[in-house]
Each structure stands twice: as structure tokens, then as C-alpha cells.
Design an enzyme around this catalytic site. Structure first.
Site, short mmCIF file in Angstrom:
data_model
loop_
_atom_site.label_atom_id
_atom_site.label_comp_id
_atom_site.label_asym_id
_atom_site.label_seq_id
_atom_site.Cartn_x
_atom_site.Cartn_y
_atom_site.Cartn_z
N ARG A 53 0.82 -1.20 0.00
CA ARG A 53 0.00 0.00 0.00
C ARG A 53 0.86 1.26 0.00
O ARG A 53 2.01 1.25 0.44
CB ARG A 53 -0.99 -0.01 1.16
CG ARG A 53 -0.37 -0.05 2.53
CD ARG A 53 -1.47 -0.21 3.58
NE ARG A 53 -0.96 -0.78 4.81
CZ ARG A 53 -1.73 -1.29 5.76
NH1 ARG A 53 -3.04 -1.31 5.61
NH2 ARG A 53 -1.20 -1.78 6.86
N GLU A 64 -3.24 5.88 4.12
CA GLU A 64 -2.82 4.86 3.15
C GLU A 64 -3.87 4.64 2.07
O GLU A 64 -5.07 4.72 2.33
CB GLU A 64 -2.60 3.53 3.89
CG GLU A 64 -1.46 3.60 4.88
CD GLU A 64 -1.48 2.49 5.91
OE1 GLU A 64 -0.39 2.10 6.37
OE2 GLU A 64 -2.56 2.01 6.28
N ARG A 120 -13.57 -7.00 8.28
CA ARG A 120 -12.68 -7.77 7.40
C ARG A 120 -11.39 -8.15 8.10
O ARG A 120 -10.79 -9.20 7.84
CB ARG A 120 -12.45 -7.08 6.07
CG ARG A 120 -11.45 -5.90 6.05
CD ARG A 120 -10.01 -6.38 5.92
NE ARG A 120 -9.09 -5.43 5.37
CZ ARG A 120 -8.07 -4.89 6.03
NH1 ARG A 120 -7.85 -5.16 7.31
NH2 ARG A 120 -7.26 -4.07 5.42
N ASP A 169 -6.32 -4.33 28.77
CA ASP A 169 -6.00 -3.06 28.11
C ASP A 169 -5.38 -2.16 29.19
O ASP A 169 -5.75 -2.26 30.36
CB ASP A 169 -7.29 -2.41 27.56
CG ASP A 169 -7.02 -1.27 26.58
OD1 ASP A 169 -7.34 -1.41 25.39
OD2 ASP A 169 -6.47 -0.21 27.02
N THR A 209 -3.42 -3.54 19.93
CA THR A 209 -3.16 -2.28 20.62
C THR A 209 -2.79 -1.21 19.59
O THR A 209 -2.40 -1.52 18.47
CB THR A 209 -2.02 -2.42 21.64
OG1 THR A 209 -0.79 -2.63 20.93
CG2 THR A 209 -2.27 -3.56 22.61
N ASP A 235 1.39 -2.47 12.46
CA ASP A 235 1.06 -2.40 11.04
C ASP A 235 1.67 -1.19 10.34
O ASP A 235 1.15 -0.73 9.33
CB ASP A 235 -0.47 -2.42 10.85
CG ASP A 235 -1.17 -1.28 11.59
OD1 ASP A 235 -0.46 -0.49 12.25
OD2 ASP A 235 -2.40 -1.17 11.50
N LYS A 239 6.07 0.67 14.33
CA LYS A 239 4.88 0.41 15.17
C LYS A 239 4.67 -1.10 15.25
O LYS A 239 4.07 -1.71 14.36
CB LYS A 239 3.66 1.10 14.53
CG LYS A 239 2.34 0.89 15.26
CD LYS A 239 1.29 1.86 14.67
CE LYS A 239 -0.10 1.64 15.20
NZ LYS A 239 -0.87 0.64 14.44
N SER A 300 -0.42 -9.92 11.06
CA SER A 300 -1.43 -9.23 10.25
C SER A 300 -1.10 -7.74 10.09
O SER A 300 -0.80 -7.06 11.07
CB SER A 300 -2.79 -9.39 10.94
OG SER A 300 -3.67 -8.37 10.57
N VAL A 301 -1.16 -7.26 8.86
CA VAL A 301 -1.08 -5.81 8.63
C VAL A 301 -2.30 -5.30 7.86
O VAL A 301 -2.60 -4.11 7.88
CB VAL A 301 0.21 -5.38 7.88
CG1 VAL A 301 1.44 -5.60 8.75
CG2 VAL A 301 0.36 -6.08 6.55
P1 NAD Z 1 -8.13 1.77 19.29
O1 NAD Z 1 -7.34 3.00 19.50
O2 NAD Z 1 -9.61 1.87 19.21
O3 NAD Z 1 -7.78 0.71 20.44
C1 NAD Z 1 -6.47 0.40 20.82
C2 NAD Z 1 -6.47 0.00 22.28
O4 NAD Z 1 -5.13 -0.40 22.62
C3 NAD Z 1 -6.86 1.14 23.24
O5 NAD Z 1 -7.93 0.77 24.04
C4 NAD Z 1 -5.57 1.37 24.05
O6 NAD Z 1 -5.83 1.74 25.39
C5 NAD Z 1 -4.91 0.01 23.96
N1 NAD Z 1 -3.48 -0.01 24.24
C6 NAD Z 1 -2.53 0.85 23.82
N2 NAD Z 1 -1.32 0.48 24.30
C7 NAD Z 1 -1.53 -0.65 25.03
C8 NAD Z 1 -0.68 -1.51 25.77
N3 NAD Z 1 0.63 -1.27 25.87
N4 NAD Z 1 -1.21 -2.59 26.37
C9 NAD Z 1 -2.55 -2.84 26.30
N5 NAD Z 1 -3.41 -2.06 25.61
C10 NAD Z 1 -2.91 -0.98 24.98
O7 NAD Z 1 -7.56 1.10 17.96
P2 NAD Z 1 -8.26 -0.03 17.05
O8 NAD Z 1 -9.06 0.59 15.96
O9 NAD Z 1 -8.88 -1.06 17.93
O10 NAD Z 1 -6.96 -0.65 16.35
C11 NAD Z 1 -6.05 -1.41 17.10
C12 NAD Z 1 -4.78 -1.59 16.31
O11 NAD Z 1 -5.01 -2.42 15.19
C13 NAD Z 1 -4.22 -0.27 15.75
O12 NAD Z 1 -2.83 -0.26 15.95
C14 NAD Z 1 -4.58 -0.32 14.29
O13 NAD Z 1 -3.67 0.41 13.50
C15 NAD Z 1 -4.48 -1.81 14.02
N6 NAD Z 1 -5.29 -2.30 12.89
C16 NAD Z 1 -4.75 -3.28 12.15
C17 NAD Z 1 -5.47 -3.83 11.12
C18 NAD Z 1 -4.90 -4.98 10.33
O14 NAD Z 1 -5.44 -5.34 9.30
N7 NAD Z 1 -3.85 -5.59 10.80
C19 NAD Z 1 -6.74 -3.35 10.80
C20 NAD Z 1 -7.28 -2.35 11.60
C21 NAD Z 1 -6.54 -1.83 12.66
#
Ligand code: NAD
Length: 353
Positions: A53, A64, A120, A169, A209, A235, A239, A300-301
Site C-alpha cells: 500500500r 494509506e 474484514r 488493556d 493495541t 502495522d 509500530k 497481520s497488517v
Molecule cells: P483503538 O485505538 O480503538 O484501540 C487500541 C487500544 O489499545 C486502546 O484501548 C488502548 O488503550 C490500547 N493499548 C494501547 N497500548 C496498550 C498496551 N501497551 N497494552 C494494552 N493495551 C494498549 O484502535 P483499534 O481501531 O482497535 O486498532 C487497534 C490496532 O489495530 C491499531 O494499531 C490499528 O492500526 C491496528 N489495525 C490493524 C489492522 C490490520 O489489518 N492488521 C486493521 C485495523 C486496525
């Protein structure tokens, strides 16, 4: 109504219509059916145009674009990732996407994808876990209880039979909200006070997270044998969620290596560290879990084909439904080359109105 009554009018699925669609289908059924589309597209992986991407990084986040095509349909998603957004009442991840007809280049569907991305991502995680998790897995640790978390839990219940959750969390309120939201859905849920407590006895460990740094959510001593790790939150360059030692001990499965090498947990490893592509496991060309004791890791990314599958699924769901608005998105002059004439006619029309 059909989704494409007129090629110039593009069906648009708003957030409200997406919610109604998901609720009408049922969240579990939606995830199961969507997972089937994701898996079907992994099975025909070689027929897709693939590219890592296109990411535009800023100090606090990333925006992205994720394009792909199977030669008949073209799709792309716009998505952001801004972990600090939640502090100002906004979401970490939002998205929208388009599906288009390759022959004409005309858009066929325009959709919200914030909810669809959560669905998804969870569906893809569950597809990977079907091939990688220990047999008979019932307990999942879910670390990071934000926007993605309930979707992950429900997908793992629907596709793998996970019915025991151990939540953690750093924000206790996030855990409590997740626990409350999952009430009455057939889970036994334990709120944990540390990540160490959360992973105790878990067959699957999901990390979701959000923090824009190389975090260490899991250290090597926390992961025993016979575990599947579903690492969702790492991802982006810089990070990540897992200590490098876990990676060295795991068999690692990824979506699209050129993207995951940059964005995934494996950015911490040498560029030639062995990994397996998930599509090969799905097609049977590579082995998934090969022994009970193995530690498997789905790094997973999120890849464009998964969004393509999701848009394809939503488009199919719209047939015979009215859960979309018709967008006047494509200019449609009576004579295709008379675009300016159309503007003049509009000027005359508005002048006499
Ligand atoms: P969000 O901000 O709604 O939730 C993230 C949670 O992580 C929060 O509640 C926060 O308090 C917690 N957190 C942060 N640091 C922490 C730690 N050290 N220990 C425990 N908990 C911790 O975000 P989201 O929308 O749920 O997304 C979560 C993650 O997944 C993000 O990093 C996002 O970029 C990633 N993501 C990846 C994909 C993929 O396809 N792999 C898709 C969507 C989102």
C-alpha cells in the site's frame, strides 16, 4: 432496487446503511460469510494485481491507499491510522472504499469502510487461525480492547468456537466496555489486570493495541508452546507489538511479504528471515500448523485483497436491497465528448429557474 440501475449513478453505502446491513445479516453470519469471500480471494491470489500500500506518514499517524484488481473488478481503500485520535474523541482508524468495473473504469460501489475494516480484519484473522491455531482452541487472550476488539472476539467465536476470553488493556475502561458489549453473546469473559494474567492458559493470543512506537506488549517469557498469536496492531514502520525473541521462536505467516516486511512485526527481522504466505496455506501449497507444540504467528497488517473481498461481499448483499443511496458521482453528458456543453446547458437551466 439493484445496486447498479444506471452506470452513472453509483450506489453509496453510508455508515447508517452499513450498520443496518450488518444487523440485518447478523454480525456472526456477516463475519462467517465475509470470511468465505476473503478465503475465496486468497485461493485465487495469483489472479490479483498486488502492490504494497501507498503510505503517507506524519509524526502522529499514517494515511494509506490500498489498491488491487482481479482483472474484472478494481478496488481501493483509503484508510488512516492515528493512535492519538481517541484522546480527542476521534477514532484511530477510519476508512472508505470503491469498487470499479475494469472494462469501463466506471465506479460500481462507494462505501464506508470503518466498520467494514473492523469486520474484514477480524474475518481475516479468523481465516488465518482456522489453519494455524491449536486444535480444539477455546480460550483467547485479547490485549488491546479498542474498536477492533469485539469484532475479533465474535469472528473467533463464529469461525473457531472460541468462547473464553481473557481481556487486558492499559485503559481499564476500554476492557470494561468490551466486556459489557460482549455480554449475552455466549462468552465467558475475564477482565485481567496485566498482560501476563491475560495470556495464562490462552490457546490464542490476539494483540490489537494502538501506539505509534515499537511497543513490547508480549515478551518471550509470556508465550509458552502450543499457542497461536494473532498480532493485529503492529502495522506500520516503527509500530510493532511483539518482542523480537518471540518472532525468532515462531513460525510466521503473512499476507503480502513486500508490504509486511515494511509494516509488520517482521520489520524487526532480517529481510531474508523465513516466512510463509497465508494464501499458500489456504491453497494447500504450504503447511499451516504442523505440530501441537508449535508457536504460530499471524503477522497481520491488512492487505488490499481483503478490502476487495469485503467490498465484493457488500455489493452482493445490496442486490434486491435498498440499503444504499444513489450518488450522482459520474458526469453523464448526452454526447460523451460534450462535457462543456453539459455545463452550458446547466447554466441555461439554472438561469431560467
Ligand atoms: P483503538 O485505538 O480503538 O484501540 C487500541 C487500544 O489499545 C486502546 O484501548 C488502548 O488503550 C490500547 N493499548 C494501547 N497500548 C496498550 C498496551 N501497551 N497494552 C494494552 N493495551 C494498549 O484502535 P483499534 O481501531 O482497535 O486498532 C487497534 C490496532 O489495530 C491499531 O494499531 C490499528 O492500526 C491496528 N489495525 C490493524 C489492522 C490490520 O489489518 N492488521 C486493521 C485495523 C486496525
Amino acid at each position: 432496487m439493484t445496486p447498479t440501475p444506471n452506470l452513472n449513478i453509483v450506489p453509496f453505502v453510508s455508515v447508517e446503511n452499513m450498520m443496518d446491513l450488518v444487523l440485518a445479516v447478523g454480525v456472526e453470519t456477516f463475519l462467517v460469510e465475509l470470511a468465505a469471500y476473503v478465503e475465496e480471494d486468497f485461493r485465487r491470489w495469483e489472479s490479483f494485481d498486488k502492490t504494497a500500500r501507498i503510505a503517507s506518514h506524519s509524526p502522529d499517524g499514517v494515511i494509506e491507499l490500498m489498491p488491487t484488481s482481479d482483472g474484472k473488478l478494481y478496488g481501493f481503500k483509503y484508510v488512516n491510522g492515528h493512535p492519538k485520535n481517541t484522546r480527542t474523541g476521534r477514532q484511530t482508524v477510519t476508512a472508505f472504499g470503491v469498487l470499479a468495473d475494469v472494462d469501463s473504469g466506471y465506479p460500481l460501489l462507494f462505501s464506508e469502510m470503518t466498520i467494514l475494516t473492523a469486520l474484514r480484519t477480524a474475518a481475516t484473522s479468523a481465516v488465518a487461525a482456522k489453519y494455524l491455531a491449536p486444535k480444539g482452541a477455546r480460550t483467547m487472550a485479547l490485549i488491546g480492547n479498542g474498536a477492533q476488539s469485539e469484532f475479533q472476539a465474535i469472528a473467533f467465536k463464529a469461525l473457531l468456537g472460541i468462547d473464553r476470553l481473557r481481556l487486558y488493556d492499559i485503559d481499564r475502561q476500554a476492557t470494561e466496555r468490551c466486556r459489557r458489549n460482549l455480554e449475552g453473546m455466549g462468552f465467558s469473559v475475564l477482565s485481567c489486570s496485566s498482560p501476563e494474567e491475560a495470556v495464562e492458559g490462552a490457546d490464542i493470543v490476539t494483540t490489537a493495541t494502538a501506539d505509534k512506537q515499537n511497543a513490547t506488549i508480549l515478551t518471550d517469557n509470556m508465550i509458552g508452546s502450543s499457542v497461536h498469536i494473532n498480532a493485529v496492531g503492529g502495522d506500520c514502520p516503527g509500530k510493532t507489538e511483539l518482542h523480537r525473541d518471540i518472532l525468532l521462536r515462531s513460525d510466521i505467516f503473512v499476507e503480502y511479504p513486500p508490504q509486511t516486511r515494511i509494516e509488520g512485526e517482521i520489520q524487526q527481522l532480517d529481510a531474508d528471515h523465513p516466512i510463509t504466505e497465508l494464501w499458500q496455506v489456504v491453497t494447500g501449497a504450504a503447511t499451516g500448523r504442523s505440530s501441537a507444540a508449535q508457536v504460530t504467528l499471524f503477522d497481520s497488517v491488512g492487505f488490499a485483497t481483503e478490502d476487495f473481498s469485503a467490498l465484493r461481499y457488500v455489493r452482493d448483499q445490496l442486490v434486491g436491497s435498498d440499503r444504499f443511496q444513489s450518488l450522482d458521482l459520474v458526469a453523464d453528458p448526452d454526447e460523451p465528448r460534450d462535457l462543456f456543453g453539459m455545463l452550458l446547458r446547466r447554466a441555461r437551466l439554472t438561469a431560467t429557474a
